[in-house]
Design an enzyme around this catalytic site. Structure first.
Site, PDB file in Angstrom:
ATOM      1  N   THR A 163      -1.128  59.322  -5.494  1.00 49.06           N
ATOM      2  CA  THR A 163       0.116  60.074  -5.552  1.00 49.06           C
ATOM      3  C   THR A 163      -0.002  61.216  -4.549  1.00 49.06           C
ATOM      4  OG1 THR A 163       1.643  61.185  -7.057  1.00 49.06           O
ATOM      5  CG2 THR A 163      -0.669  61.577  -7.425  1.00 49.06           C
ATOM      6  N   ARG A 190       7.945  51.365 -15.794  1.00 47.64           N
ATOM      7  CA  ARG A 190       6.821  52.193 -16.242  1.00 47.64           C
ATOM      8  C   ARG A 190       6.900  53.592 -15.626  1.00 47.64           C
ATOM      9  NH1 ARG A 190       2.614  55.032 -13.239  1.00 47.64           N
ATOM     10  NH2 ARG A 190       0.830  55.324 -14.644  1.00 47.64           N
ATOM     11  N   ASP A 193       2.188  59.911 -15.563  1.00 51.05           N
ATOM     12  CA  ASP A 193       2.029  61.346 -15.799  1.00 51.05           C
ATOM     13  C   ASP A 193       2.870  62.212 -14.885  1.00 51.05           C
ATOM     14  OD1 ASP A 193       0.131  60.447 -13.642  1.00 51.05           O
ATOM     15  OD2 ASP A 193      -0.167  62.603 -13.475  1.00 51.05           O
ATOM     16  N   THR A 212      -3.467  63.989  -9.906  1.00 50.28           N
ATOM     17  CA  THR A 212      -3.360  62.649  -9.345  1.00 50.28           C
ATOM     18  C   THR A 212      -4.447  61.779  -9.957  1.00 50.28           C
ATOM     19  OG1 THR A 212      -3.666  61.331  -7.327  1.00 50.28           O
ATOM     20  CG2 THR A 212      -4.747  63.479  -7.379  1.00 50.28           C
TER      21      THR A 212
END
Length: 282
Positions: A163, A190, A193, A212
Site C-alpha cells: 500500500t 473485500r 485495514d 502497511t
C-alpha cells in the site's frame, strides 16, 4: 514542512531504484505544499498514479477482475475522511478528502463513494488494470460463478500486501494518509485495514502514523493507533514505530510496516522483507 512517505511493506521489489525515485518525487511534492493535508494528498497522488505501487493505477486485482481502491485521511484535530471499495477511482486519497471536508460523515463506500468523488471533481471511470495485471488475472482462470466459487478459487491465491501512505507536519498540525488497491485475489468487495481509523491511519496532536502490510491483522490490533499512542506516552517517532511493530509481530506473527511523524522528526519500522520510504523537508 516535514513529510515521510512509504511504498508498502512486503517482499523486496524487483526494481527498487525506480520505485525509490517515485517515492522521492512524492516526498518532494508533499514538502512543496504549505499545509499538511495538501502535503499528504499531493504525495499520495504521485504514488497512486504510478503502477509501481499497489494503489490507484496498477492496484491489486480482486476475484472478479476489478481493481477497487480504499483510502483514509486524518488530521491532528481528529477530522477524518475515508472511502472504500471504489471501482475506477485512481486518486482515492482525494476522494477521502472529499468525505473529510464536504460531508458530516467519516466513511463512504462503494458506488456511493464513487458518485460523491465525481460530484467534487475527482476523476472516475478510470481503467486501473495494467496490461500485466489483466494478463495475470486471466492466466489464473478465474471462475464465472458467485462468491462461493470465488472463495474456493482464492483459497490458494489470496495474499500479498502492499500500500502507500504519508504523514506530514507543519506549523503545529499533522495529517496522515493511506491508500491501497487491497490484497491480491481478494474476494470482490473485500476491505482491509487501510480505510479504518486507527488501523491503516491515525493522527492526534502528538503526531500521525500510516500502516502497511497484512490488512486483516493490522486491523485486529489497530496498528496506527498503537504507534501514535506511544507518541502520546512520550516516545519519539522512531521508537514508537519500532515498538508498535514489535508488538504487532508478537500478537499476530504476521508482517507489516508503519511510518510515524512527530514534531521532532520521523520514524519507520517493518518486519517484512522490505519497506521503502522517503522523507523531505522544506
Amino acid at each position: 514542512m516535514q513529510i515521510i512517505v512509504h511504498g508498502g511493506a512486503g517482499s523486496q521489489p524487483d526494481e527498487p531504484e525506480p520505485r525509490q525515485a517515485v517515492l522521492d518525487d512524492a516526498a518532494e511534492a508533499g514538502a512543496a505544499e504549505s499545509d499538511p493535508v495538501d502535503a499528504v494528498e499531493a504525495a499520495v497522488n504521485v504514488l497512486e498514479a504510478s503502477d509501481r505501487f499497489n494503489a490507484g493505477y496498477g492496484g491489486a486485482v480482486q476475484s472478479d477482475g476489478r481493481v477497487r481502491t480504499d483510502a483514509g485521511l486524518m488530521t491532528s484535530d481528529r477530522e477524518t475522511g475515508a472511502v472504500a471499495s471504489m471501482d475506477g477511482v485512481r486518486d482515492a486519497i482525494s476522494a477521502a478528502r472529499v468525505v473529510l471536508e464536504e460531508t458530516p460523515h467519516i466513511f463512504v463506500s462503494g458506488e456511493h463513494a464513487v458518485d460523491l468523488a465525481a460530484e467534487f471533481g475527482v476523476e472516475t471511470d478510470v481503467d486501473l488494470l495494467t496490461p500485466e495485471k489483466r494478463e495475470s488475472y486471466e492466466d489464473e482462470d478465474p471462475p464465472e460463478a458467485g462468491p462461493k466459487a470465488h472463495l474456493d478459487w482464492l483459497e490458494e491465491r489470496f495474499g500479498g500486501h502492499d500500500t502507500v501512505g504519508a504523514v506530514a507536519f507543519e506549523d503545529g498540525k499533522f495529517a496522515a494518509a493511506t491508500s491501497t488497491g487491497g490484497r491480491s485475489w481478494a474476494l470482490a468487495g473485500r476491505v482491509g485495514d487501510v480505510p479504518q481509523v486507527g488501523s491503516g491511519f491515525y493522527c492526534t496532536p502528538a503526531g500521525g502514523a500510516s500502516a502497511t502490510g497484512a490488512g486483516e491483522d493490522i486491523a485486529k490490533v489497530t496498528l496506527s493507533q498503537r504507534a501514535v499512542d506511544k507518541l502520546e506516552a512520550g516516545a519519539d517517532a522512531q521508537t514508537a514505530a519500532e515498538d508498535a511493530i514489535a508488538e504487532f509481530d508478537e500478537l499476530t506473527g504476521s508482517s507489516a510496516g508503519v511510518i510515524v511523524c512527530d514534531e521532532e522528526g520521523t520514524g519507520a519500522a517493518f518486519n517484512s522483507d522490505g519497506m521503502q520510504t522517503s522523507t523531505a523537508t522544506r
